[in-house]
Design a protein around this motif. Structure first.
Motif, PDB file in Angstrom:
ATOM      1  N   LEU A  50      -9.170  -3.514  -2.912  1.00  0.00           N
ATOM      2  CA  LEU A  50      -9.478  -2.198  -1.762  1.00  0.00           C
ATOM      3  C   LEU A  50      -9.660  -0.975  -1.769  1.00  0.00           C
ATOM      4  CD1 LEU A  50      -6.906  -4.247   0.442  1.00  0.00           C
ATOM      5  CD2 LEU A  50      -9.343  -4.188   0.423  1.00  0.00           C
ATOM      6  N   VAL A  51      -8.913  -0.052  -3.346  1.00  0.00           N
ATOM      7  CA  VAL A  51      -8.863   0.992  -3.261  1.00  0.00           C
ATOM      8  C   VAL A  51      -9.536   1.514  -3.790  1.00  0.00           C
ATOM      9  CG1 VAL A  51      -7.260   2.867  -4.532  1.00  0.00           C
ATOM     10  CG2 VAL A  51      -5.990   1.296  -3.312  1.00  0.00           C
ATOM     11  N   THR A  52     -10.011   0.642  -4.551  1.00  0.00           N
ATOM     12  CA  THR A  52     -11.576   1.448  -5.365  1.00  0.00           C
ATOM     13  C   THR A  52     -12.425   1.251  -4.402  1.00  0.00           C
ATOM     14  OG1 THR A  52     -11.240  -0.217  -7.746  1.00  0.00           O
ATOM     15  CG2 THR A  52     -13.441   0.284  -7.309  1.00  0.00           C
ATOM     16  N   GLY A  53     -12.425   0.002  -3.269  1.00  0.00           N
ATOM     17  CA  GLY A  53     -13.306   0.573  -2.650  1.00  0.00           C
ATOM     18  C   GLY A  53     -13.388   1.451  -1.319  1.00  0.00           C
ATOM     19  N   GLY A  54     -12.134   2.902  -1.692  1.00  0.00           N
ATOM     20  CA  GLY A  54     -11.555   3.624  -1.042  1.00  0.00           C
ATOM     21  C   GLY A  54     -10.757   3.849  -0.347  1.00  0.00           C
ATOM     22  N   VAL A  55     -10.398   2.260   0.455  1.00  0.00           N
ATOM     23  CA  VAL A  55      -9.105   2.109   1.133  1.00  0.00           C
ATOM     24  C   VAL A  55      -7.627   2.832   0.625  1.00  0.00           C
ATOM     25  CG1 VAL A  55      -8.177   0.377   2.468  1.00  0.00           C
ATOM     26  CG2 VAL A  55      -9.924  -0.005   2.690  1.00  0.00           C
ATOM     27  N   THR A  56      -7.111   3.330   1.395  1.00  0.00           N
ATOM     28  CA  THR A  56      -6.214   3.492   1.615  1.00  0.00           C
ATOM     29  C   THR A  56      -5.373   2.947   1.764  1.00  0.00           C
ATOM     30  OG1 THR A  56      -6.381   6.055   2.370  1.00  0.00           O
ATOM     31  CG2 THR A  56      -3.948   5.443   2.075  1.00  0.00           C
ATOM     32  N   VAL A  57      -4.244   2.666   1.170  1.00  0.00           N
ATOM     33  CA  VAL A  57      -2.940   1.266   1.147  1.00  0.00           C
ATOM     34  C   VAL A  57      -1.486   1.548   1.373  1.00  0.00           C
ATOM     35  CG1 VAL A  57      -2.175  -1.065   0.042  1.00  0.00           C
ATOM     36  CG2 VAL A  57      -3.980  -0.296   0.220  1.00  0.00           C
ATOM     37  N   PHE A  58      -1.398   1.680   2.172  1.00  0.00           N
ATOM     38  CA  PHE A  58       0.693   1.863   2.179  1.00  0.00           C
ATOM     39  C   PHE A  58       1.084   0.584   2.374  1.00  0.00           C
ATOM     40  CE2 PHE A  58       3.942   5.294   5.328  1.00  0.00           C
ATOM     41  CZ  PHE A  58       4.282   4.641   5.092  1.00  0.00           C
ATOM     42  N   LEU A  59       1.908   0.710   1.346  1.00  0.00           N
ATOM     43  CA  LEU A  59       2.637  -0.775   1.031  1.00  0.00           C
ATOM     44  C   LEU A  59       4.012  -0.373   1.473  1.00  0.00           C
ATOM     45  CD1 LEU A  59       2.710  -3.113  -1.063  1.00  0.00           C
ATOM     46  CD2 LEU A  59       3.308  -2.159  -2.809  1.00  0.00           C
ATOM     47  N   THR A  60       4.967  -1.381   1.529  1.00  0.00           N
ATOM     48  CA  THR A  60       6.557  -1.039   1.535  1.00  0.00           C
ATOM     49  C   THR A  60       6.428  -2.631   0.945  1.00  0.00           C
ATOM     50  OG1 THR A  60       6.589  -2.608   3.862  1.00  0.00           O
ATOM     51  CG2 THR A  60       6.496   0.294   4.148  1.00  0.00           C
ATOM     52  N   THR A  61       8.056  -2.234   0.181  1.00  0.00           N
ATOM     53  CA  THR A  61       8.134  -3.794  -0.752  1.00  0.00           C
ATOM     54  C   THR A  61       9.385  -3.593  -1.476  1.00  0.00           C
ATOM     55  OG1 THR A  61       7.590  -4.808  -2.606  1.00  0.00           O
ATOM     56  CG2 THR A  61       7.702  -2.435  -3.124  1.00  0.00           C
ATOM     57  N   GLN A  62       9.761  -4.419  -1.775  1.00  0.00           N
ATOM     58  CA  GLN A  62      11.310  -4.146  -2.210  1.00  0.00           C
ATOM     59  C   GLN A  62      11.284  -5.423  -3.913  1.00  0.00           C
ATOM     60  OE1 GLN A  62      14.728  -6.683   0.120  1.00  0.00           O
ATOM     61  NE2 GLN A  62      13.231  -6.871   1.357  1.00  0.00           N
ATOM     62  N   TYR A  63      10.011  -5.278  -4.443  1.00  0.00           N
ATOM     63  CA  TYR A  63       9.639  -5.231  -6.183  1.00  0.00           C
ATOM     64  C   TYR A  63       9.080  -4.694  -6.566  1.00  0.00           C
ATOM     65  CZ  TYR A  63       9.685 -10.578  -3.992  1.00  0.00           C
ATOM     66  OH  TYR A  63       9.573 -11.483  -3.051  1.00  0.00           O
ATOM     67  N   LEU A  64      10.825  -3.847  -7.492  1.00  0.00           N
ATOM     68  CA  LEU A  64      10.193  -2.171  -8.068  1.00  0.00           C
ATOM     69  C   LEU A  64       8.449  -2.671  -8.372  1.00  0.00           C
ATOM     70  CD1 LEU A  64      14.209  -1.514  -7.861  1.00  0.00           C
ATOM     71  CD2 LEU A  64      11.931  -1.392  -6.472  1.00  0.00           C
ATOM     72  N   GLU A  65       8.765  -3.633  -9.037  1.00  0.00           N
ATOM     73  CA  GLU A  65       7.627  -3.966 -10.235  1.00  0.00           C
ATOM     74  C   GLU A  65       5.864  -4.135  -9.661  1.00  0.00           C
ATOM     75  OE1 GLU A  65       5.742  -7.313 -13.494  1.00  0.00           O
ATOM     76  OE2 GLU A  65       7.104  -8.190 -11.902  1.00  0.00           O
ATOM     77  N   GLU A  66       6.467  -4.199  -8.388  1.00  0.00           N
ATOM     78  CA  GLU A  66       4.695  -4.056  -7.654  1.00  0.00           C
ATOM     79  C   GLU A  66       5.053  -2.645  -7.048  1.00  0.00           C
ATOM     80  OE1 GLU A  66       3.511  -7.475  -5.003  1.00  0.00           O
ATOM     81  OE2 GLU A  66       4.930  -6.767  -2.955  1.00  0.00           O
ATOM     82  N   ALA A  67       5.840  -1.624  -7.041  1.00  0.00           N
ATOM     83  CA  ALA A  67       5.734  -0.668  -6.710  1.00  0.00           C
ATOM     84  C   ALA A  67       4.883   0.748  -8.418  1.00  0.00           C
ATOM     85  CB  ALA A  67       6.756  -0.120  -6.096  1.00  0.00           C
ATOM     86  N   ASP A  68       5.815  -0.026  -9.166  1.00  0.00           N
ATOM     87  CA  ASP A  68       5.140   0.401 -10.855  1.00  0.00           C
ATOM     88  C   ASP A  68       4.243  -0.873 -10.539  1.00  0.00           C
ATOM     89  OD1 ASP A  68       5.705   1.833 -12.981  1.00  0.00           O
ATOM     90  OD2 ASP A  68       7.744   0.613 -13.899  1.00  0.00           O
ATOM     91  N   GLN A  69       3.372  -0.982 -10.627  1.00  0.00           N
ATOM     92  CA  GLN A  69       2.524  -1.689 -11.050  1.00  0.00           C
ATOM     93  C   GLN A  69       1.066  -1.175 -10.184  1.00  0.00           C
ATOM     94  OE1 GLN A  69       0.926  -4.023 -13.499  1.00  0.00           O
ATOM     95  NE2 GLN A  69       2.942  -3.839 -15.015  1.00  0.00           N
TER      96      GLN A  69
END
Length: 346
Positions: free
Chosen positions: A199-218
């Motif tokens: 999605l981001v490669t296609g120019g979309v901005t992603v606002f992500l909330t998560t409790q998985y810290l690895e997810e944010a790190d990745q």
């Protein structure tokens, strides 16, 4: 500034084209009765990036998403989303965004294709255009084989993919993903990560909330930690990790004389005579690591193993959100835990 013009920031050093700002919030506030959920939150998210908002349960993450996506109103603050003022142009904001919440919006009683076509109708697409977009997105999200099956028969990962595909029917420029991988197995979670990257490669901005810290790190280009209604810290994953003390470099030797020479010269190092190892305080930065390697070369000392220990996002999260954590307006680097080995150079 007119609401139709997106604000910009100049990259560090003043080089390159200005980066448009997808989401901007200043002094965002929200209370429920005497409970303050958001207490003066500031956000500035560049377009075409992944922003991750971390925080414990009840920190206000979902409330922030609901405000920014026009689902509820704020008590105070100024917000622009996709260049439109949230208070005066909510319809324009809604036209530019997509939202996928913690719980799937998929109707399990109808097929995946029918869910998609229903969403196309809600976006006032013509029947021909709706079918074209539906077919394209079902193929993109690997749902063609399941398209004619009731959505209630889908696995958790398939429902999540269908949920995001439905969100994309309106071709949003900004997507809010509120804990999108909760309850998914590891394979489905990694598949979802790839969807976000695409999605981001296609120019979309992603606002992500998560409790998985690895997810944010990745995934995240920028991370903010929300605690007690305020931003406790923000930055890249590496910048946040450097807030927490405990980083060090461990040198291990097999030659006792080399070990003794290094120990005599590196007086700040902690010795482990039994293991022939030295532990040197270090923030894990490339500059400091290079200085150690340059010193070893100039002194003619060869270590058999060099291990970089840096705090991880778990350490950052626990340090910033634990009971009694420092006030977020102060330097949050007076607490933390020693990190685990992250990289070994032989």
């Amino acid at each position: 500034m007119p609401s139709s013009v997106m604000s910009t920031i100049i990259p560090a050093g003043g080089h390159g084209n200005p980066a448009p700002i997808a989401v901007s919030a200043v002094g965002l506030r929200k209370s429920y009765g005497d409970k303050t959920v958001l207490d003066g939150v500031d956000l500035r998210i560049p377009a075409g990036s992944v922003f991750a908002l971390l925080g414990p349960n009840g920190a206000g993450k979902t409330t922030a998403v609901k405000i920014l996506s026009t689902l509820i109103s704020a008590d105070g603050g100024q917000v622009q989303v996709a260049g439109h003022d949230l208070a005066t142009s909510p319809d324009k904001v809604r036209a530019a965004i997509g939202v996928t919440g913690q719980f799937s919006a998929v109707d399990g009683l109808i097929t995946g294709e029918e869910n998609m076509l229903l969403m196309a109708d809600l976006h006032h697409l013509s029947k021909r255009e709706g079918r074209r977009v539906t077919a394209e997105l079902l193929e993109r999200f690997d749902l063609v084989d399941a398209a004619k099956k009731p959505a209630q028969s889908y696995s958790g990962g398939m429902k999540r993919r269908l949920d995001i595909a439905m969100t994309l029917v309106g071709n949003p420029r900004i997507i809010f993903l509120d804990e999108p991988t909760t309850g998914l197995d590891p394979r489905s979670r990694h598949n979802m990560w790839q969807i976000v990257r695409d999605l981001v490669t296609g120019g979309v901005t992603v606002f992500l909330t998560t409790q998985y810290l690895e997810e944010a790190d990745q995934l995240a280009d920028h991370i903010a930690v929300l605690n007690n209604g305020r931003i406790a810290a923000e930055g890249t994953a590496d910048e946040l990790k450097r807030l927490i003390p405990g980083g060090h470099v461990r040198l291990r030797f097999s030659d006792p004389s080399a070990y003794q020479s290094a120990a005599s010269a590196l007086r700040d190092a902690t010795r482990d005579d039994e293991a022939l190892a030295l532990q040197i305080p270090n923030d894990g930065s490339q500059r400091e690591l290079r200085s150690i390697l340059d010193w070893l070369d100039s002194a003619g000392i060869e270590a058999d193993e060099l291990t970089v220990h840096t705090p991880d996002l778990d350490d950052v999260f626990f340090a910033l959100t634990a009971a009694g954590a420092p006030d977020p307006t102060r330097q949050p680097n007076q607490t933390g835990q020693t990190g685990q080995p992250k990289e070994t150079v032989r």
